[in-house]
Design a protein around this motif. Structure first.
Motif, PDB file in Angstrom:
ATOM      1  N   PHE A  99     -67.755  17.567 -15.372  1.00 53.35           N
ATOM      2  CA  PHE A  99     -69.146  17.153 -15.375  1.00 53.35           C
ATOM      3  C   PHE A  99     -69.962  17.945 -16.409  1.00 53.35           C
ATOM      4  O   PHE A  99     -69.911  19.165 -16.428  1.00 53.35           O
ATOM      5  CB  PHE A  99     -69.735  17.407 -13.971  1.00 53.35           C
ATOM      6  N   SER A 100     -70.695  17.289 -17.248  1.00 51.97           N
ATOM      7  CA  SER A 100     -71.720  17.886 -18.123  1.00 51.97           C
ATOM      8  C   SER A 100     -72.154  16.834 -19.128  1.00 51.97           C
ATOM      9  O   SER A 100     -71.326  16.258 -19.829  1.00 51.97           O
ATOM     10  CB  SER A 100     -71.198  19.101 -18.879  1.00 51.97           C
ATOM     11  N   ALA A 101     -73.468  16.619 -19.199  1.00 53.99           N
ATOM     12  CA  ALA A 101     -73.983  15.657 -20.177  1.00 53.99           C
ATOM     13  C   ALA A 101     -74.186  16.336 -21.533  1.00 53.99           C
ATOM     14  O   ALA A 101     -74.325  15.678 -22.553  1.00 53.99           O
ATOM     15  CB  ALA A 101     -75.305  15.093 -19.687  1.00 53.99           C
ATOM     16  N   GLY A 102     -74.243  17.682 -21.501  1.00 54.98           N
ATOM     17  CA  GLY A 102     -74.526  18.422 -22.728  1.00 54.98           C
ATOM     18  C   GLY A 102     -76.011  18.733 -22.868  1.00 54.98           C
ATOM     19  O   GLY A 102     -76.459  19.174 -23.929  1.00 54.98           O
ATOM     20  N   THR A 103     -76.764  18.531 -21.806  1.00 60.73           N
ATOM     21  CA  THR A 103     -78.213  18.783 -21.888  1.00 60.73           C
ATOM     22  C   THR A 103     -78.498  20.270 -22.113  1.00 60.73           C
ATOM     23  O   THR A 103     -79.310  20.636 -22.974  1.00 60.73           O
ATOM     24  CB  THR A 103     -78.912  18.352 -20.578  1.00 60.73           C
ATOM     25  N   ARG A 104     -77.831  21.118 -21.317  1.00 59.28           N
ATOM     26  CA  ARG A 104     -78.081  22.566 -21.443  1.00 59.28           C
ATOM     27  C   ARG A 104     -77.812  23.045 -22.870  1.00 59.28           C
ATOM     28  O   ARG A 104     -78.602  23.750 -23.473  1.00 59.28           O
ATOM     29  CB  ARG A 104     -77.176  23.322 -20.466  1.00 59.28           C
ATOM     30  N   LEU A 134     -71.821  30.208 -23.867  1.00 58.81           N
ATOM     31  CA  LEU A 134     -70.740  29.316 -23.436  1.00 58.81           C
ATOM     32  C   LEU A 134     -71.198  28.432 -22.274  1.00 58.81           C
ATOM     33  O   LEU A 134     -70.987  28.752 -21.110  1.00 58.81           O
ATOM     34  CB  LEU A 134     -69.521  30.165 -23.062  1.00 58.81           C
ATOM     35  N   ALA A 135     -71.848  27.331 -22.633  1.00 58.17           N
ATOM     36  CA  ALA A 135     -72.441  26.453 -21.617  1.00 58.17           C
ATOM     37  C   ALA A 135     -71.566  25.238 -21.308  1.00 58.17           C
ATOM     38  O   ALA A 135     -71.894  24.459 -20.420  1.00 58.17           O
ATOM     39  CB  ALA A 135     -73.812  25.988 -22.078  1.00 58.17           C
ATOM     40  N   ALA A 136     -70.461  25.080 -22.036  1.00 55.73           N
ATOM     41  CA  ALA A 136     -69.601  23.912 -21.787  1.00 55.73           C
ATOM     42  C   ALA A 136     -68.969  24.020 -20.406  1.00 55.73           C
ATOM     43  O   ALA A 136     -68.785  25.115 -19.872  1.00 55.73           O
ATOM     44  CB  ALA A 136     -68.503  23.833 -22.846  1.00 55.73           C
ATOM     45  N   ALA A 137     -68.646  22.882 -19.819  1.00 57.14           N
ATOM     46  CA  ALA A 137     -67.965  22.850 -18.528  1.00 57.14           C
ATOM     47  C   ALA A 137     -66.479  22.644 -18.811  1.00 57.14           C
ATOM     48  O   ALA A 137     -66.059  21.553 -19.209  1.00 57.14           O
ATOM     49  CB  ALA A 137     -68.517  21.714 -17.677  1.00 57.14           C
ATOM     50  N   VAL A 138     -65.727  23.713 -18.645  1.00 58.01           N
ATOM     51  CA  VAL A 138     -64.337  23.714 -19.100  1.00 58.01           C
ATOM     52  C   VAL A 138     -63.404  23.587 -17.902  1.00 58.01           C
ATOM     53  O   VAL A 138     -63.541  24.320 -16.914  1.00 58.01           O
ATOM     54  CB  VAL A 138     -64.039  25.033 -19.864  1.00 58.01           C
ATOM     55  N   SER A 139     -62.456  22.692 -18.033  1.00 64.64           N
ATOM     56  CA  SER A 139     -61.516  22.458 -16.929  1.00 64.64           C
ATOM     57  C   SER A 139     -60.754  23.737 -16.572  1.00 64.64           C
ATOM     58  O   SER A 139     -60.395  24.523 -17.452  1.00 64.64           O
ATOM     59  CB  SER A 139     -60.522  21.386 -17.373  1.00 64.64           C
ATOM     60  N   PHE A 177     -71.707  30.884 -18.690  1.00 65.47           N
ATOM     61  CA  PHE A 177     -72.398  30.220 -17.574  1.00 65.47           C
ATOM     62  C   PHE A 177     -71.449  30.088 -16.398  1.00 65.47           C
ATOM     63  O   PHE A 177     -70.240  29.960 -16.573  1.00 65.47           O
ATOM     64  CB  PHE A 177     -72.886  28.834 -17.988  1.00 65.47           C
ATOM     65  N   LYS A 178     -72.007  30.102 -15.225  1.00 67.58           N
ATOM     66  CA  LYS A 178     -71.217  29.868 -14.011  1.00 67.58           C
ATOM     67  C   LYS A 178     -71.935  28.789 -13.208  1.00 67.58           C
ATOM     68  O   LYS A 178     -73.102  28.944 -12.849  1.00 67.58           O
ATOM     69  CB  LYS A 178     -71.112  31.188 -13.243  1.00 67.58           C
ATOM     70  N   LEU A 179     -71.219  27.691 -12.971  1.00 61.93           N
ATOM     71  CA  LEU A 179     -71.794  26.595 -12.182  1.00 61.93           C
ATOM     72  C   LEU A 179     -71.164  26.600 -10.798  1.00 61.93           C
ATOM     73  O   LEU A 179     -69.949  26.685 -10.674  1.00 61.93           O
ATOM     74  CB  LEU A 179     -71.500  25.258 -12.856  1.00 61.93           C
ATOM     75  N   GLU A 180     -71.985  26.542  -9.775  1.00 58.97           N
ATOM     76  CA  GLU A 180     -71.479  26.391  -8.413  1.00 58.97           C
ATOM     77  C   GLU A 180     -72.282  25.291  -7.715  1.00 58.97           C
ATOM     78  O   GLU A 180     -73.410  24.981  -8.122  1.00 58.97           O
ATOM     79  CB  GLU A 180     -71.615  27.696  -7.608  1.00 58.97           C
TER      80      GLU A 180
HETATM   81  O1  PAZ Z   1     -74.761  19.756 -19.672  1.00 58.97           O
HETATM   82  P1  PAZ Z   1     -75.554  19.780 -18.411  1.00 58.97           P
HETATM   83  O2  PAZ Z   1     -76.950  20.211 -18.667  1.00 58.97           O
HETATM   84  O3  PAZ Z   1     -75.460  18.484 -17.685  1.00 58.97           O
HETATM   85  O4  PAZ Z   1     -74.856  20.871 -17.451  1.00 58.97           O
HETATM   86  C1  PAZ Z   1     -74.852  22.211 -17.850  1.00 58.97           C
HETATM   87  C2  PAZ Z   1     -73.821  23.019 -17.085  1.00 58.97           C
HETATM   88  C3  PAZ Z   1     -74.119  22.963 -15.612  1.00 58.97           C
HETATM   89  C4  PAZ Z   1     -72.432  22.434 -17.345  1.00 58.97           C
HETATM   90  C5  PAZ Z   1     -73.907  24.496 -17.616  1.00 58.97           C
HETATM   91  O5  PAZ Z   1     -75.153  25.010 -17.348  1.00 58.97           O
HETATM   92  C6  PAZ Z   1     -72.839  25.372 -16.979  1.00 58.97           C
HETATM   93  O6  PAZ Z   1     -73.015  25.926 -15.926  1.00 58.97           O
HETATM   94  N1  PAZ Z   1     -71.695  25.519 -17.626  1.00 58.97           N
HETATM   95  C7  PAZ Z   1     -70.557  26.309 -17.124  1.00 58.97           C
HETATM   96  C8  PAZ Z   1     -69.799  25.500 -16.107  1.00 58.97           C
HETATM   97  C9  PAZ Z   1     -68.688  26.295 -15.446  1.00 58.97           C
HETATM   98  O7  PAZ Z   1     -68.919  27.047 -14.492  1.00 58.97           O
HETATM   99  O8  PAZ Z   1     -67.577  26.146 -15.932  1.00 58.97           O
END
Ligand code: PAZ
Length: 364
Positions: free
Chosen positions: A84-89, A229-234, A282-285
């Protein structure tokens, strides 16, 4: 990967300890066994020349990663898993870095949002809706259910006949000011050569690109280099050696996919590939209770400078900065009034990062 018909339905996805068929990849074994993307050398050579020009121009350079990576399930890819990520961030942050005088190496998922054009993305604000044609025929009123059958809608051909083929195209007056300011910023950046883009699609392309850009391009910027590093990496992938060559056939019952773990590359990035740079991940939860512990854990494990934590549903309004100086985190939030006036949280994030990067350079 094992692709076997299963007698009874297993849990669809579950985390288990590595089985015999799974390999635990270190960064070194990953890069030794997986194929480098064919365009890698060309991408890195042009990025290196660009970074050199930025360094000569006295600019700091930020590598912004943006968008989600895919994990192909077949060598001739028909199916893949996506992150998931549109690339907005990433795209939004890139604009604020540029406005702060940074040069931006924008490494993004192909077709995800990009700086400036993001304002007119097809899903949020379609570009064609911003334009109008001179003498454009008025749009018919939407038909009510009672009148609909008796008033036929104009046909496509009638519409065409009413439009002068030489009619001027103009920007709708209510959007002119906004479009002009986006366009001005975009043109300024293009003239200044401060934005360079590279694209990835798969997690493999992402990993190879990140390593090569770090070692062969960003290193030229020394402590002036910043990673964002804002990409959402598998976290999981299928090694090419285990992939089916052709499209996985249906008709054999349940599909079991066993994936290997993507190696953690933040530590080699921090210690080896780019030891002089300021590194922010970045850390997404989705579970708020995990956000701070996971951010702290990443900082401890990988030894980089800062983790920005964000929760899926609130990520546009609040983020938390976790560093060794502030292990309990410092929240950065947009006030409701700021949000209503169109302010973006990335403006606050970048302001803070530029400050921290400067202090870090000065401390060295
Ligand atoms: O691209 P977007 O705005 O829809 O989302 C941004 C995001 C949530 C992918 C970014 O802020 C982020 O947390 N990236 C790291 C994701 C991770 O924990 O791998």
């Amino acid at each position: 990967m094992s692709l076997t018909p299963a007698p009874s339905p297993p849990p669809i996805l579950s985390n288990t300890k590595p089985r015999k068929t799974q390999t635990e990849f270190s960064a070194a074994s990953y890069f030794a066994t997986q194929p480098a993307p064919p365009t890698l050398d060309r991408d890195v050579a042009s990025a290196r020349e660009w970074v050199q020009r930025q360094v000569t121009a006295g600019r700091r350079v930020v590598l912004v990663t943006s968008g989600g990576t895919t994990v192909p399930l077949e060598l001739n890819v028909v199916r893949f898993l996506d992150n998931f990520s549109a690339g907005t961030r990433g795209a939004t942050s890139a604009e604020y870095f540029l406005s702060q005088g940074y040069a931006v190496l924008f490494m993004h998922r192909q077709h995800s949002l990009q700086p400036y054009s993001r304002h007119y993305s097809h899903s949020v604000h379609p570009f064609l809706d911003v334009l109008e044609l001179e003498h454009e025929p008025a749009q018919p009123e939407p038909a009510s259910p009672e009148t609909a059958p008796s008033i036929p809608a104009p046909t496509h051909d009638q519409d065409e006949a009413n439009i002068d083929p030489n009619a001027q195209i103009t920007v709708r007056p209510d959007t002119q000011a906004h479009l002009a300011s986006v366009l001005r910023a975009y043109k300024r950046v293009k003239r200044s050569d401060a934005l360079h883009t590279v694209t990835f699609v798969t997690v493999n392309e992402y990993l190879f690109l990140l390593r090569a850009l770090a070692q062969d391009a960003l290193s030229l910027a020394g402590r002036g280099a910043l990673y964002y590093l804002a990409a959402a990496v598998s976290d999981f992938f299928l090694p090419t050696q285990k992939m089916s060559e052709h499209k996985i056939q249906s008709g054999k019952g349940t599909l079991n996919i066993e994936m290997d773990q993507v190696p953690k590359i933040l530590r080699p990035l921090t210690e080896d590939w780019s030891a002089n740079a300021f590194i922010v991940s970045f850390k997404l939860e989705t579970d708020m209770a995990l956000l701070l512990p996971k951010a702290r854990q990443a900082l401890d494990r990988y030894g980089h400078h800062l983790v920005i934590g964000n929760e899926l549903h609130t990520r546009k309004h609040q983020v938390v900065f976790v560093s060794r100086a502030e292990p309990d985190g410092r929240w950065v939030r947009l006030e409701r009034t700021e949000e209503e006036s169109g302010k973006e949280i990335e403006e606050l994030i970048i302001q803070e990062l530029v400050l921290q990067h400067s202090q870090w350079i000065a401390a060295a």
